[in-house]
Design a protein around this motif. Sequence first.
Motif, PDB file in Angstrom:
ATOM      1  N   GLY A 133       0.824  -1.202   0.000  1.00 36.16           N
ATOM      2  CA  GLY A 133       0.000   0.000   0.000  1.00 36.16           C
ATOM      3  C   GLY A 133       0.856   1.249   0.000  1.00 36.16           C
ATOM      4  O   GLY A 133       1.807   1.358   0.777  1.00 36.16           O
ATOM      5  N   GLU A 146       1.679  -1.750  -4.773  1.00 34.45           N
ATOM      6  CA  GLU A 146       0.479  -0.912  -4.862  1.00 34.45           C
ATOM      7  C   GLU A 146      -0.555  -1.588  -5.753  1.00 34.45           C
ATOM      8  O   GLU A 146      -0.263  -1.933  -6.902  1.00 34.45           O
ATOM      9  CB  GLU A 146       0.845   0.473  -5.403  1.00 34.45           C
ATOM     10  CG  GLU A 146      -0.332   1.362  -5.760  1.00 34.45           C
ATOM     11  CD  GLU A 146      -1.338   1.481  -4.628  1.00 34.45           C
ATOM     12  OE1 GLU A 146      -2.532   1.245  -4.894  1.00 34.45           O
ATOM     13  OE2 GLU A 146      -0.937   1.800  -3.489  1.00 34.45           O
ATOM     14  N   THR A 153      -1.516  -6.637  -6.325  1.00 38.70           N
ATOM     15  CA  THR A 153      -2.353  -6.886  -5.155  1.00 38.70           C
ATOM     16  C   THR A 153      -1.785  -8.041  -4.342  1.00 38.70           C
ATOM     17  O   THR A 153      -1.599  -9.139  -4.864  1.00 38.70           O
ATOM     18  CB  THR A 153      -3.792  -7.220  -5.572  1.00 38.70           C
ATOM     19  OG1 THR A 153      -4.331  -6.123  -6.312  1.00 38.70           O
ATOM     20  CG2 THR A 153      -4.663  -7.491  -4.359  1.00 38.70           C
ATOM     21  N   THR A 184      -2.879  -0.785   3.765  1.00 38.68           N
ATOM     22  CA  THR A 184      -3.791  -0.879   2.620  1.00 38.68           C
ATOM     23  C   THR A 184      -5.027   0.001   2.718  1.00 38.68           C
ATOM     24  O   THR A 184      -5.839   0.025   1.801  1.00 38.68           O
ATOM     25  CB  THR A 184      -4.230  -2.338   2.424  1.00 38.68           C
ATOM     26  OG1 THR A 184      -4.622  -2.885   3.690  1.00 38.68           O
ATOM     27  CG2 THR A 184      -3.081  -3.172   1.876  1.00 38.68           C
TER      28      THR A 184
END
Length: 406
Positions: free
Chosen positions: A115, A138, A180, A202
């Motif tokens: 994140g 990210e 992800t 996140t």
Amino acid sequence: MTVHVIDEAKRCLQCKKPACMEGCPIHTPISAMNVFVKANQLNEAGGMLFQNNPLSVICSLVCDHEKQCEGHCVLGKKGMPVHISTIENYISDTYFDKMQIACMPFNGLHAAVIGSGPAGITIAFELTRLGYKVTIFEAKEKIGGVLQYGIPEYRLPKTILERYRTKLMEIGVKIRPNATIGGALEIGDLFRDGYKSIFIGTGVWRPKKLGIKGESLGNVHFGIDYLANPAVFDLGKNSIVIGMGNTAIDVARSALRHGVQNVTLYARGIHLAASTTEVEYARLDGAEFEFNKAPQEITEEGVFFKDVYRDSEGTITGYSDTTEFVKADSILICISQGPKNKIVQTTPGLTASDKGLIVTDEAGHTSCEGIFAAGDVVNGARTVVEAVAYSKRVASAMHEYMQRFL
């Protein structure tokens, strides 16, 4: 602009116990900042501000200054407080691109940051300065998290985030966009590949729903989804915004900037959760507000509301027997967000609360060794500066933890 900044710095009383600094969640050294300005030492001021708060240039734009630094300035008791945010923005923005970030030599250890919101960016800067190699994962295309996809352009120009991306890469941070964790890659894969500690930042991206009939209709949208890219939405001419927090205000003002002619915000409560300044600008932009209205059902033509009844102390005592129908082309729901749970679901032993927030101690340690977390995914939706302040403590804990591997 420059004359204004210098004049404002000269107004600072240099209090022995500066209330402005105490009112700031990250305790920005405001008095020292103003001393540097008056001495024409902008680089020294900029370096000090960045050392204290890596997101200084962003916080100078998006913080609720009237409740924090400026709201605690003693001059504000009888007149106008020092315009601290303007001074900080001028210094940080002017200094940022020429700033040289001193980093310790690489110590052989790698850390992963999941994140790239305020917490993730802070951790990346702090750990890289301490000699670690950092990779940011990210899930979206661009870095910034809520800064990129949750704050409108008119409040935070996205060019600033590109400058942050450049600065991160200058000091050796690697960035993997559209990556992800909890999908093809899991936290176990990161440990397997040699990362000695992992940070989870996140954020909270799952909109909370009202739980009433009609939320799945085509004219209904969640505010956090709308803010990600307002240009792709067709809201018509008349919109209803349900909620009155900062996200709701951002949604209303953005809608008015993208062709909507009439926007009214509705809330069950009697108080505005958003900052006074943002509310005043929303009214100036044309937004209207309705309080003590509880939505009952959404249709393709609008929303049915019931009046909320309260006693003299403001406690809800009941609702009207009849409903009022308000026509609208579109309805935007803005009643907070919760975390997505892909990482929790794919990481054995990682503990989350009943709200899905990752459980940590004060230093960011999770229930799994080597995994740390901070920001909104731990505390729920909070301010940018609070995320930065918390993440600096967590970076120190990660550094202490990784020292065992040297």
